[in-house]
Write a protein that holds these residues in place. Structure first.
Motif, mmCIF file in Angstrom:
data_model
loop_
_atom_site.group_PDB
_atom_site.id
_atom_site.type_symbol
_atom_site.label_atom_id
_atom_site.label_comp_id
_atom_site.label_asym_id
_atom_site.label_seq_id
_atom_site.Cartn_x
_atom_site.Cartn_y
_atom_site.Cartn_z
ATOM 1 N N ARG A 47 74.507 45.018 39.730
ATOM 2 C CA ARG A 47 73.973 45.698 38.556
ATOM 3 C C ARG A 47 74.149 44.847 37.294
ATOM 4 N NH1 ARG A 47 76.669 51.101 36.129
ATOM 5 N NH2 ARG A 47 75.396 51.262 34.253
ATOM 6 N N TYR A 50 79.736 54.567 48.048
ATOM 7 C CA TYR A 50 78.268 54.544 48.057
ATOM 8 C C TYR A 50 77.744 53.717 46.896
ATOM 9 C CZ TYR A 50 79.596 58.938 50.396
ATOM 10 O OH TYR A 50 80.187 59.893 51.162
ATOM 11 N N ASN A 51 78.625 52.935 46.289
ATOM 12 C CA ASN A 51 78.228 52.244 45.065
ATOM 13 C C ASN A 51 77.468 50.956 45.345
ATOM 14 O OD1 ASN A 51 78.092 51.473 42.353
ATOM 15 N ND2 ASN A 51 80.030 50.384 42.498
ATOM 16 N N ARG A 95 71.770 50.574 46.934
ATOM 17 C CA ARG A 95 71.954 50.348 45.497
ATOM 18 C C ARG A 95 71.959 48.858 45.161
ATOM 19 N NH1 ARG A 95 73.977 55.066 46.737
ATOM 20 N NH2 ARG A 95 73.764 56.872 45.364
ATOM 21 N N TRP A 97 69.112 46.975 42.760
ATOM 22 C CA TRP A 97 69.436 46.166 41.566
ATOM 23 C C TRP A 97 68.876 44.749 41.710
ATOM 24 C CZ3 TRP A 97 70.450 49.225 37.883
ATOM 25 C CH2 TRP A 97 71.379 50.278 37.967
ATOM 26 N N ILE A 111 67.512 58.587 41.088
ATOM 27 C CA ILE A 111 67.483 57.244 41.688
ATOM 28 C C ILE A 111 66.479 56.357 40.940
ATOM 29 C CG2 ILE A 111 65.744 57.774 43.487
ATOM 30 C CD1 ILE A 111 68.886 55.641 44.105
ATOM 31 N N LEU A 158 67.613 53.769 38.460
ATOM 32 C CA LEU A 158 68.026 52.445 38.909
ATOM 33 C C LEU A 158 66.827 51.502 39.027
ATOM 34 C CD1 LEU A 158 70.329 54.455 40.113
ATOM 35 C CD2 LEU A 158 70.857 52.566 41.620
ATOM 36 N N ASP A 215 72.589 61.585 37.054
ATOM 37 C CA ASP A 215 72.165 60.204 37.302
ATOM 38 C C ASP A 215 73.311 59.195 37.245
ATOM 39 O OD1 ASP A 215 72.314 60.096 34.521
ATOM 40 O OD2 ASP A 215 70.175 60.530 34.319
ATOM 41 N N THR A 246 74.689 59.224 40.713
ATOM 42 C CA THR A 246 73.758 58.493 41.587
ATOM 43 C C THR A 246 73.907 56.986 41.394
ATOM 44 O OG1 THR A 246 72.165 60.279 41.706
ATOM 45 C CG2 THR A 246 71.303 58.073 42.041
ATOM 46 N N MET A 247 73.978 56.591 40.129
ATOM 47 C CA MET A 247 74.092 55.164 39.804
ATOM 48 C C MET A 247 75.357 54.560 40.411
ATOM 49 S SD MET A 247 72.713 53.053 37.071
ATOM 50 C CE MET A 247 72.302 54.211 35.813
ATOM 51 N N LEU A 248 76.468 55.274 40.328
ATOM 52 C CA LEU A 248 77.757 54.731 40.765
ATOM 53 C C LEU A 248 78.100 55.105 42.199
ATOM 54 C CD1 LEU A 248 79.900 55.442 37.568
ATOM 55 C CD2 LEU A 248 78.685 53.350 38.168
ATOM 56 N N GLY A 249 77.256 55.900 42.826
ATOM 57 C CA GLY A 249 77.557 56.321 44.189
ATOM 58 C C GLY A 249 78.804 57.182 44.283
ATOM 59 N N LEU A 250 79.006 58.033 43.286
ATOM 60 C CA LEU A 250 80.182 58.919 43.300
ATOM 61 C C LEU A 250 79.765 60.328 43.719
ATOM 62 C CD1 LEU A 250 81.940 57.856 39.967
ATOM 63 C CD2 LEU A 250 82.824 57.497 42.281
ATOM 64 N N PHE A 267 83.944 53.630 35.625
ATOM 65 C CA PHE A 267 85.024 54.149 36.477
ATOM 66 C C PHE A 267 86.344 54.360 35.717
ATOM 67 C CE2 PHE A 267 82.269 51.773 39.513
ATOM 68 C CZ PHE A 267 81.936 52.810 40.367
#
Lengths: 309, 425
Positions: free
Chosen positions: A12, A133-134, A172, A176, A198, A201, B197, B200-204, B273
């Motif tokens: 990212r 899941y990052n 993800r 990116w 989503i 992103l 979002d 979603t962006m950070l997968g948390l 984070f």
């Protein structure tokens, strides 16, 4: 170019030029892997720790081979063999490793943000080998490299990422890297596995792969985990395959030169049919080999180049 | 006993917002005079000039984690008392989430004895509605009320419908409100942030607004059916606020408090984070915060609390998912309220003050905090022009888990008077 990163936490925060420079470096490193003696002395005398808090074969072995190819030695620590099992905190574990004089830490962890936490507390380079899941930045880089090798550039290309987007760090990192490099990225999968927002992103969600399959240049098929079925994300593996699996049937609507990627490990007959996975369009073994080259490049850029500054 | 006269301060009228210059005379822990200087020999009277400063009576915080008994590594009675005074707070309604948990008269008496000595803050206790963690047996709330208990808390647990219904009826009989938390760390599943979002962006893993709304709806509907009073501690979303406004219009006895963190931050702060933005309910969007702001103005939200959850360093020095929920905020509570609501949002100072004092007292059935002759001397002297950057060097809570360090705030307390004891800052 001026290398400004001290860690690799996610793609990212990489610019297009930085992403392409890692790929260039990886292409140069790949030549080493074709030599009879697959090793350069660049990182001789250094020790890099592989800290794997989640099971992994491919990524762990790939990192170990990359470390060896760069002339460094590696130590791999898994969750079960570490003192984390005795209740040691992540903070204490990594602080101890740093105190022992290791040159870098590669970490895989089930929690998003764990490598960021480690990097915040260590002075040595930290490489994210997948966090929750990052992101899975070296996977994103090796996928980018594989496509660039194939096409020369991803600029103007269209790529579909297919499967469990919600729980995918591969998705993800791919989004990116590919969008920064000028590609159009579609994501498709069961709506229950497509996270809201989503598009922030840079990816374009599509409800069914058939909507974009005729126009895309590549499909990156994600592994679907069995436990998603029991958790109620979709009713059955069979229904998943029917709607979202890359079957020979679906392939018929795609371009003949479609490139098929899969980060592994594959569930044959679920997200990808065996004849598709083994067919002429797949680049899966290229991905595996490029994975080592990309990880060599990352180690070089963070440990050798970083050390010169 | 020595007499202290606070000279020429400006006493804030909570209704009109007028600032009347007056003198407050305190002796033996109580107010013995307002507006005059007693005619005694000079050496028996301490005179403190507070000209230009504001006098704010009885700022009260809710659900404060006081650490003792059980968690003295996170906070102690003395550290929380000092932190409260520093933040301008003179009374706490502490969380009963202690070890042992406050669910019987013996434990409560022991808890209250901790606050007998010098250097301690005033407390009005809240107890656990249920005995232990099993959720099967109700605490002896009437006997606990006789010891000063102001509310019974569900500790964020989802009680079975029958238990909830009976508890409401019983609490209504003794005129005690139920405190309901939409979320607790052990009822939130894997969620750590707002399901939006940024998650979603950070997968948390996210915590949905729908979850918050349905939980509030559940306790709200039972309050409607039984006619009992419920206090929601922790609201974060526009949709939940809409629901509360609707229930209030229908005459349901529902009150709601918002944490100061939700006035200051949104889920955008989680990007990076930083564990100091991991709270329950989670920080939500700009749009949610705009609705919180409006709801504070129009009275849908009744009060603001610090949601002070201090943690020893180890418990927050973890990755985002592993670290505990909560931030330490008591040390700068009134400056946070003043700076955000009055300076930035341009709320009248009297409204900001009511949201942390009179409104809290009304919600929890406490007497008015207004200064009156014969009543305990509990007030804060603040300097609205005193601007300071929040730093660990001037921080009395043991919990340093705060996203406020480095922020420049105004309205700091120069003196906090708790039962006649004077804390000087």
């Amino acid at each position: 170019m001026n290398w400004r990163h001290t860690d690799l936490l996610g793609l990212r925060f990489f610019s297009k030029a930085e992403l392409l420079s890692v790929v260039d470096q990886a292409i140069a490193m790949k030549a080493v892997l074709d030599r009879p003696i697959k090793q350069v002395p660049t990182l001789r005398g250094r020790t890099v720790v592989n800290l794997f808090f989640e099971p992994s074969t491919r990524t762990r072995v790939s990192f170990e081979l990359a470390i060896k190819a760069m002339g460094a030695s590696s130590i791999t620590i898994s969750k079960d063999s570490s003192s984390v099992k005795k209740g040691e905190t992540l903070f204490d574990t990594v602080k101890n490793l740093q105190a022992m004089g290791v040159s870098g830490v590669i970490i895989r962890h089930a929690n998003s943000g764990a490598p960021h936490f480690v990097a915040e507390h260590l002075d040595i380079p930290v490489i994210n080998a997948g966090d929750g899941y990052n992101e899975h930045p070296t996977q994103g880089l090796l996928d980018l490299m594989t496509l660039i090798e194939r096409w020369g550039t991803v600029e103007g290309k269209k790529i579909l990422i297919l499967g469990d987007i919600a729980h995918s760090r591969v998705a993800r990192s791919n989004i990116w890297a590919l969008t920064k490099c000028g590609a159009t990225v579609y994501v498709s999968g069961p709506k229950s596995l497509l996270p809201g927002g989503i598009e922030k992103l840079g990816a374009i969600p599509v409800s069914h792969p058939a909507l974009v399959l005729p126009e895309v240049d590549a499909v990156n098929v994600l592994r679907v985990q069995y436990e998603r079925q029991t958790a109620g994300f979709f009713p059955s593996i069979q229904e998943y395959r029917l709607l979202f699996g890359l079957t020979a049937d679906k392939l018929k609507m795609a371009k003949p030169d479609l490139v098929i990627l899969h980060p592994g490990p594959m569930n044959r007959g679920i997200e990808i049919d065996s004849d598709v996975a083994d067919g002429p369009q797949n680049v899966i073994m290229d991905q595996v080999k490029n994975g080592i080259a990309v990880r060599m490049a990352v180690l070089y850029l963070l440990l050798a180049k970083g050390g010169e500054q | 006993m020595r007499t202290t006269v606070f000279l020429d301060g400006k006493l804030l009228d909570p209704q009109t917002g007028k600032l009347d210059i007056t003198n407050i005379v305190v002796s033996n822990g109580a107010v013995i005079g307002i507006g005059y200087v007693p005619d005694e020999k000079e050496d028996e009277i301490e005179k403190i000039n507070i000209a230009g400063k504001w006098i704010l009576p009885g700022i009260t915080d809710v659900n404060t984690m006081v650490g003792e008994p059980g968690y003295s590594e996170n906070e102690t009675v003395l550290s929380v008392s000092r932190a409260a005074a520093h933040g301008g707070v003179t009374r706490l309604i502490p969380s009963p989430e202690l070890s042992p948990q406050l669910d019987n008269t013996e434990k409560l008496a022991g808890f209250l004895r901790q606050f007998d000595g010098p250097g301690t803050i005033s407390v009005s206790p809240m107890v656990s509605l249920m005995v232990g963690n099993t959720g099967e047996e109700m605490s002896e709330v009437a006997r606990l009320k006789a010891l000063g208990t102001v509310a019974a808390s569900d500790l964020g647990q989802q009680l079975p419908a029958a238990v909830l219904k009976n508890a409401y009826k019983y609490l209504d009989m003794i005129q005690m409100p139920l405190v309901a938390h939409p979320f607790a760390a052990n009822t939130v599943g894997r969620g750590v942030v707002h399901a939006g979002d940024v998650a979603t962006m950070l997968g948390l893993p996210g915590i949905s607004v729908a979850e918050e709304v349905t939980r509030i709806s559940r306790v709200g509907e039972w309050a409607a059916e039984t006619g009992a009073a419920v206090i929601i501690l922790g609201i974060s979303s526009a949709r939940a606020i809409d629901l509360v406004a609707h229930l209030k219009q229908q005459g349901v006895r529902i009150s709601v408090g918002v944490s100061i963190q939700h006035c200051w931050f949104t889920h955008q702060q989680v990007d990076g984070f930083d564990v100091n933005y991991k709270v329950l309910p989670p920080l939500r969007t700009d749009a949610d915060q705009a609705v919180i702001r409006r709801a504070l103005q129009d009275g849908v939200i009744d009060f603001i609390y610090a949601d002070h959850r201090p943690w020893v360093l180890d418990r927050k020095r973890e990755d985002f998912c592993t670290s505990e929920f909560g931030v330490s905020s008591l040390d700068c509570f009134w400056p946070l309220v003043y700076t955000k609501l009055v300076s930035e949002w341009e709320f009248p100072p009297a409204l900001a003050y009511r949201l942390v004092s009179t409104n809290v007292c009304e919600t929890f059935g406490l007497p008015s905090p207004a200064l009156a002759i014969g009543k305990a001397a509990n007030f804060t002297v603040v300097d609205p022009t005193k601007t300071e950057t929040v730093s660990t060097e001037r921080w009395f809570s043991l919990g340093k888990n705060s996203g406020y360090f480095g922020k420049t705030l105004s309205g700091w307390s120069v003196l906090t008077v708790v039962n006649g004891q004077i804390y000087r800052f």
